[in-house]
Every structure is written in structure tokens, then in C-alpha cells.
Write a protein that holds these residues in place. Structure first.
Motif, PDB file in Angstrom:
ATOM      1  N   PRO A  41      20.058 -17.464  14.278  1.00  0.00           N
ATOM      2  CA  PRO A  41      18.794 -17.012  15.035  1.00  0.00           C
ATOM      3  C   PRO A  41      17.815 -17.813  14.916  1.00  0.00           C
ATOM      4  N   ALA A  42      16.928 -17.950  16.245  1.00  0.00           N
ATOM      5  CA  ALA A  42      15.820 -18.756  15.881  1.00  0.00           C
ATOM      6  C   ALA A  42      14.381 -18.097  15.870  1.00  0.00           C
ATOM      7  N   GLU A  43      14.540 -17.055  14.941  1.00  0.00           N
ATOM      8  CA  GLU A  43      13.398 -16.280  14.684  1.00  0.00           C
ATOM      9  C   GLU A  43      13.402 -15.565  13.443  1.00  0.00           C
ATOM     10  N   ILE A  44      12.388 -15.166  12.829  1.00  0.00           N
ATOM     11  CA  ILE A  44      12.136 -14.249  11.638  1.00  0.00           C
ATOM     12  C   ILE A  44      11.234 -13.386  11.627  1.00  0.00           C
ATOM     13  N   THR A  45      11.594 -12.372  10.929  1.00  0.00           N
ATOM     14  CA  THR A  45      10.308 -11.361  10.820  1.00  0.00           C
ATOM     15  C   THR A  45       9.948 -11.053   9.605  1.00  0.00           C
ATOM     16  N   TYR A  46       8.747 -11.115   9.153  1.00  0.00           N
ATOM     17  CA  TYR A  46       8.032 -11.003   7.796  1.00  0.00           C
ATOM     18  C   TYR A  46       7.592  -9.624   7.851  1.00  0.00           C
ATOM     19  N   ALA A  47       7.764  -8.851   6.798  1.00  0.00           N
ATOM     20  CA  ALA A  47       7.063  -7.399   6.613  1.00  0.00           C
ATOM     21  C   ALA A  47       5.712  -7.607   5.494  1.00  0.00           C
ATOM     22  N   SER A  48       4.501  -7.169   5.982  1.00  0.00           N
ATOM     23  CA  SER A  48       3.582  -7.082   5.069  1.00  0.00           C
ATOM     24  C   SER A  48       3.197  -5.506   5.145  1.00  0.00           C
ATOM     25  N   THR A  49       2.878  -5.008   3.704  1.00  0.00           N
ATOM     26  CA  THR A  49       2.337  -3.733   3.829  1.00  0.00           C
ATOM     27  C   THR A  49       0.710  -3.554   4.270  1.00  0.00           C
ATOM     28  N   SER A  50       0.195  -4.816   4.766  1.00  0.00           N
ATOM     29  CA  SER A  50      -1.075  -4.550   5.470  1.00  0.00           C
ATOM     30  C   SER A  50      -1.402  -5.621   6.347  1.00  0.00           C
ATOM     31  N   VAL A  90       3.712  -5.255  10.467  1.00  0.00           N
ATOM     32  CA  VAL A  90       3.032  -4.373   9.269  1.00  0.00           C
ATOM     33  C   VAL A  90       3.708  -2.873   8.876  1.00  0.00           C
ATOM     34  N   VAL A  91       4.130  -2.863   7.696  1.00  0.00           N
ATOM     35  CA  VAL A  91       5.176  -1.877   7.349  1.00  0.00           C
ATOM     36  C   VAL A  91       4.297  -1.359   6.298  1.00  0.00           C
ATOM     37  N   PRO A  92       3.388  -0.251   6.412  1.00  0.00           N
ATOM     38  CA  PRO A  92       2.646   0.262   5.129  1.00  0.00           C
ATOM     39  C   PRO A  92       3.228   0.511   3.971  1.00  0.00           C
ATOM     40  N   GLU A  93       4.550   1.134   4.220  1.00  0.00           N
ATOM     41  CA  GLU A  93       5.263   1.742   3.075  1.00  0.00           C
ATOM     42  C   GLU A  93       6.245   0.568   2.486  1.00  0.00           C
ATOM     43  N   VAL A  94       6.174   0.106   1.402  1.00  0.00           N
ATOM     44  CA  VAL A  94       6.811  -0.943   0.811  1.00  0.00           C
ATOM     45  C   VAL A  94       8.316  -0.210   0.511  1.00  0.00           C
ATOM     46  N   SER A  95       8.699   0.849   0.653  1.00  0.00           N
ATOM     47  CA  SER A  95      10.113   1.426   0.543  1.00  0.00           C
ATOM     48  C   SER A  95      10.735   1.192   1.888  1.00  0.00           C
ATOM     49  N   THR A  96      10.025   1.412   3.084  1.00  0.00           N
ATOM     50  CA  THR A  96      10.133   1.309   4.288  1.00  0.00           C
ATOM     51  C   THR A  96      10.652  -0.281   4.428  1.00  0.00           C
ATOM     52  N   ALA A  97       9.765  -1.132   4.213  1.00  0.00           N
ATOM     53  CA  ALA A  97       9.818  -2.466   4.242  1.00  0.00           C
ATOM     54  C   ALA A  97      11.390  -2.859   3.710  1.00  0.00           C
ATOM     55  N   ILE A  98      11.591  -2.506   2.670  1.00  0.00           N
ATOM     56  CA  ILE A  98      12.658  -2.839   1.858  1.00  0.00           C
ATOM     57  C   ILE A  98      13.979  -2.314   2.603  1.00  0.00           C
ATOM     58  N   SER A  99      13.836  -1.010   3.103  1.00  0.00           N
ATOM     59  CA  SER A  99      15.031  -0.647   4.209  1.00  0.00           C
ATOM     60  C   SER A  99      15.246  -1.476   5.178  1.00  0.00           C
ATOM     61  N   MET A 100      14.029  -1.934   5.701  1.00  0.00           N
ATOM     62  CA  MET A 100      14.153  -2.772   6.924  1.00  0.00           C
ATOM     63  C   MET A 100      14.840  -4.096   6.771  1.00  0.00           C
ATOM     64  N   LEU A 101      14.736  -4.665   5.478  1.00  0.00           N
ATOM     65  CA  LEU A 101      15.226  -5.810   5.040  1.00  0.00           C
ATOM     66  C   LEU A 101      16.928  -5.544   4.763  1.00  0.00           C
ATOM     67  N   GLU A 102      17.063  -4.450   4.147  1.00  0.00           N
ATOM     68  CA  GLU A 102      18.545  -4.171   4.048  1.00  0.00           C
ATOM     69  C   GLU A 102      19.256  -3.931   5.393  1.00  0.00           C
ATOM     70  N   THR A 103      18.617  -3.321   6.606  1.00  0.00           N
ATOM     71  CA  THR A 103      19.286  -3.180   7.827  1.00  0.00           C
ATOM     72  C   THR A 103      19.301  -4.427   8.646  1.00  0.00           C
ATOM     73  N   GLY A 104      18.356  -5.397   8.254  1.00  0.00           N
ATOM     74  CA  GLY A 104      18.113  -6.684   8.990  1.00  0.00           C
ATOM     75  C   GLY A 104      17.083  -6.498  10.069  1.00  0.00           C
ATOM     76  N   GLU A 105      16.287  -5.270   9.964  1.00  0.00           N
ATOM     77  CA  GLU A 105      15.273  -5.341  10.928  1.00  0.00           C
ATOM     78  C   GLU A 105      14.093  -6.439  10.512  1.00  0.00           C
ATOM     79  N   VAL A 106      13.688  -6.802   9.116  1.00  0.00           N
ATOM     80  CA  VAL A 106      13.188  -7.874   8.868  1.00  0.00           C
ATOM     81  C   VAL A 106      13.919  -8.571   7.950  1.00  0.00           C
ATOM     82  N   GLN A 107      13.515  -9.898   7.655  1.00  0.00           N
ATOM     83  CA  GLN A 107      14.401 -10.960   7.055  1.00  0.00           C
ATOM     84  C   GLN A 107      13.648 -11.354   5.831  1.00  0.00           C
TER      85      GLN A 107
END
Length: 513
Positions: A38-47, A230-247
């Protein structure tokens, strides 16, 4: 079975295997087909970012983005934190007040205009312009003039010798902007730099997208696309990391660390950092301008208990200048007000501090919210009536700068890892209304901090910083909650990601396998 039937079955099986080999594979790590990296990356921030101009912003969320778009004259080695040339090619100091900087040639901004000495002078003049009110104008405050000697040579004159000059010119807020883009548009919304990634779009409250700069002056980045989600809830960001929606996520909350470390296919980085988090007071309002009140709070907050439940993601220290920052002296630890609930109660009762309601302003970020809940409970136990008010990040920053609060939590990443660039912007009276949220004003403290900046003798600088640090600790200007640990969690497909002690990270060398 006949020979022809056997041959038919053999051909059919081969065809099936070939088709299976050519078929697309789904991937939770980036959505590429055909098994390509993959030639892209997604970073999740709570703000969300407060803005995208290095001149006009001063927060870690914004600088995470601008650090990929803009570049500075110098940069810090992520391991040693020593400054080395980036957009600059070399420099010399013919005298202690003069810096002659040679620039790299042939570099262009993303809008096609040339990077040159005029662009450097324009940027630095804008940062120093009182009408623009750049929040980190303090970085260049010692500069008297910036002159263009020739197209690729800048001469900087300082009023006094400036010890942290190279550190200041390595700071993200001293990044060089396109003069054309700044004059003709709004670089806070449409940033234009020289960096490895170019701005594509900003859907406020949702995401910021960058793309690879194919004309970058070094080799182009491996990543084609970068998304700041932007993922305001950190628990959601972690879930997205787990499923691969963010890296990639950083600034990991301590209470979620065990969960993150148990996710298959995710790596975790942890190392001591330069960041300090603190409980601060508005010293232009009563009773927060009274030392006795601040001492009561300092005695009443059990920071060590707070740090002990961070799962190793923080260091307890009474010192404002932390162990990883230039100017730290362990003797400063003795100057603080160690936790003493009974002494705190006594001060509150003797002065009637429990009679009025106290507003504790908190940005809606997980770490600050956790601090607020713990500190509110501890201050209630010593007789103070503390109420929490939460606020969205960008609005919080604006409110804090204006002084429209009583007590609040803040942090300072200290991107230079230099004590002068911690004490001067945050506590020197020059910066009330910009980065001095506490509105602290002490002429004796100011003088010590100035002296720490106005010499290139590093031993003298350490001595002055220690004196200033002890003075501020005794004044109880801040209650230090923790000195931070730099953290990041990322998909195992992400390679070459390095988070330095200041918490900064560049995606230029990052790739996906």
C-alpha cells in the motif's frame, strides 16, 4: 480414466490455480489489490488541526500536518536532537551577533515559486511582525534584522548573542512558507511549502489529505497519499487501528495501552520524551494570583499517584524543565511542594479558598480529561469546589490565549528540547497573550531567562536555566502532572516510522510493505 479425460482435468486444475493467483486480494492494511505494498497511510487524531500555517499556529495537532508540508532551514537529528542543515546548506558566525546562512539552490515551493533568500526573509519578518501576532514569535524575538545578501544567502543579526538560534530555526513554527501563497491566499487553509507532501484538501472536523510531492528536491517519498483522520473518541481510533481502517496513532492513553499491545499485527513504540504536562493558573485573576492558593493546590495534587497509573507512560518530577531537556538539574526536584493533603487543607481553611466555585477549563482530549477527573477529586478532598468545563481543541486554545479561564491543563512538547525555549515562550512576560497562558510576570525570572538566551556559553546557559527553573517552581506557577513518554502504535506493514523525543515524526522515510 481415459488419457484424454486425465489431460482435461489436469488443464482445468492448472487454470484454476492460475486464476486464483491472478485474483484480487482484499487487505485490511490499505486496500491495495494484487498484493502490492500500500502506498498510503491514515493517521487518526482525536482533534482537528487549528490551522495549517506554521506562522499562525502553535499546537501539536496542527504541527503534525505542517511538518509534512513545510521545511525549516535546520532540522534536529531524531536520536541526538542536534541541529543540522536542511533547507540551509551551511552557516557561519563571523561574530556572536551575526549568522550568515547559505541556502540550498534549485528548490521550489509546491506552487512552483522559488525557495530563496527572499522567501526566508519574508517568512521571518512575518513571524516577527507584531501585527500578525504569530503565537511563536518568541522563537525569533532576539533577531534584530534579516537581510538578503544574495539569492541564496541570508544574514541574520541579533540584538544580543542568541544561544538557541539553531534550535529555534529547527522548530516547526520557523518553517519557510511561499511568499506568493501567503500574500495571495490563506495558508492557514491552503498551505504551500517545500516539503515531501503537498496539500490536497481539508474537510474540517473529518480529515486532511496530502499527496506525494513528485517534484521534491530530494527523492520523492515512498507514500503517495497521507490522510489525517479526525476520530474524537480514542477507543474508536484504536478499533480502527485493529481493523486496518487507520494504520497509525500516537500519544497513546495509558489506560488503553494493554489493549493496544495485545492487537495482532500492531507494533508499539515507547521512549522518554521532552513533553511536560501541567496544571496551570491564570495569574491575572484572584485567588490564582496568590502564592498561598497555588501552594494549596500544589500540596493537594498527588502527581506521583497520577503517574503511577500511567502504565509506564510518564515520569514523575517536580521540575518544570524535564530530564530530557537541556538545562535540567536534578537539584530542582527539591524546590517543589510535595503532596501533603493536611497542609493543603489548612491553607484552604485559613484563607477561605473553599467558599467560591472554581472553573477548571479542559480541552476535549483524553489525557487532559483524565487529569481533570483525578485532580477535581483530589482538590475536592482539600475543600475546594472545582467544576470542569470542556471545550473543543481550537476553541480551547483561543480561549486560553485570551486568558478567559481560571485553571486549566496544558502541555508543551518542546520541539527544540531546550530549556530556554520552554521557559521563555511559556512563562516570560513578553509572551502574555500568546504562548504564556499562565500570564506569569516576574521581572527577576524574566531576567534569568533572557540571560539563558543571550549567551552561547552552554555552561552559563545551564546555570541560568536552573536558577529560573527553581524560581518558577517555588512560585508554584505550574503543578507538573508528568514528563511524557513518546508513544506510537502502528500496523506492522508500516516501516521506518521514527518518533523522536519531542514527539515529532516525519512520514518522508515511511513506507508500507
Amino acid at each position: 480414466m481415459s488419457k484424454k479425460a486425465f489431460q482435461f482435468i489436469a488443464v482445468l486444475l492448472i487454470a484454476i490455480f492460475v486464476l486464483a493467483g491472478c485474483g484480487g486480494e482484499s487487505s485490511s492494511n490499505g486496500g491495495n489489490s494484487g498484493g502490492d505494498a500500500p502506498a498510503e497511510i491514515t493517521y487518526a487524531s482525536t482533534s482537528d488541526a487549528a490551522g495549517l500555517s506554521p506562522i499562525d499556529t502553535n499546537d501539536s495537532v496542527s504541527s503534525n500536518v505542517t511538518y509534512q508540508i513545510y521545511e525549516t532551514l535546520f532540522t534536529q537529528d531524531p536520536q541526538t536532537l542536534e541541529s543540522k542543515p536542511l533547507l540551509a546548506k551551511s552557516y557561519e558566525t563571523p561574530d556572536e551577533n551575526t549568522w550568515v546562512i547559505k541556502l540550498r539552490e534549485g528548490i521550489k515551493f509546491h506552487d512552483g515559486t522559488p525557495f530563496n533568500a527572499e522567501a526566508v526573509k519574508y517568512t521571518f519578518d512575518q513571524i516577527r511582525d507584531p501585527e500578525r501576532a504569530a503565537p511563536r514569535a518568541s522563537l525569533l524575538a532576539p533577531i534584530e534584522s534579516v537581510e538578503v545578501k544574495d539569492e541564496y544567502t541570508v544574514v541574520i543579526k541579533t540584538k544580543e548573542p542568541y544561544g538557541p538560534m539553531l534550535a529555534a530555526l529547527s522548530h516547526t513554527n520557523a518553517a519557510i512558507v511561499s511568499p506568493k501563497a501567503d500574500k495571495e491566499g490563506d495558508i492557514n487553509k491552503n498551505p504551500v511549502g517545500t516539503g515531501p507532501f503537498k496539500f490536497v484538501e481539508w474537510v474540517e472536523g473529518d480529515h486532511i489529505t496530502l499527496e506525494r510531492n513528485e517534484d521534491y528536491w530530494k527523492d520523492p517519498a515512498a507514500l503517495e497519499k497521507v490522510t489525517f483522520k479526525v476520530v474524537p473518541e480514542v477507543s474508536t481510533a484504536i478499533s480502527m487501528l485493529e481493523t486496518g481502517e487507520v494504520q497509525f496513532i500516537d500519544a497513546l492513553p495509558s489506560d488503553q495501552l494493554p489493549r493496544i499491545e495485545n492487537i495482532n499485527g500492531v507494533k508499539v513504540q515507547k521512549s522518554p520524551g521532552t513533553r511536560v504536562s501541567y496544571l496551570g493558573f491564570n495569574m491575572e485573576k484572584a485567588p490564582f494570583n496568590e502564592l498561598e492558593f497555588r501552594k494549596a493546590v500544589a500540596y493537594g495534587v498527588d502527581q506521583e499517584a497520577y503517574v503511577n497509573q500511567l502504565n509506564g507512560l510518564g515520569t514523575f518530577s517536580e521540575s518544570i524543565i524535564g530530564p530530557k531537556v537541556f538545562g535540567y538539574n536534578e537539584k530542582a526536584e527539591e524546590a517543589g511542594y510535595a503532596f501533603d493533603k493536611e497542609k493543603a487543607k489548612q491553607i484552604v481553611e485559613e484563607n477561605g479558598y473553599g467558599d467560591e466555585e472554581i472553573n477548571l477549563l479542559v480541552a476535549n482530549r483524553a489525557s487532559y480529561m483524565k487529569m481533570a477527573e483525578i485532580v477535581q477529586a483530589q482538590l475536592t478532598e482539600i475543600g475546594l469546589n472545582v467544576q470542569i468545563e470542556t471545550m473543543e481543541w481550537a476553541t480551547f486554545l483561543e480561549t486560553g490565549r485570551k486568558g478567559d479561564y481560571e485553571m486549566t491543563f496544558l502541555g508543551w512538547s518542546n520541539s527544540t528540547a531546550d530549556g530556554s525555549e520552554l521557559l521563555y515562550p511559556n512563562l516570560h512576560s513578553d509572551n502574555i497573550g500568546s504562548s504564556n497562558f499562565s500570564r506569569y510576570s516576574n521581572p527577576e525570572f524574566d531576567k534569568l531567562v533572557e540571560e539563558s538566551r543571550q549567551t552561547v556559553d552552554q555552561e552559563v546557559r545551564k546555570e541560568k536555566l536552573h536558577e529560573a527553573n527553581v524560581m518558577a517552581i517555588k512560585d508554584a506557577v505550574w503543578v507538573i502532572m508528568e514528563h511524557g513518554t513518546v508513544t506510537a502504535a502502528y500496523d506492522e506493514s508500516v516501516e521506518n516510522l521514527v518518533v523522536d523525543p519531542t514527539g515529532q515524526w516525519s512520514l518522508y522515510n515511511v513506507s508500507r510493505k
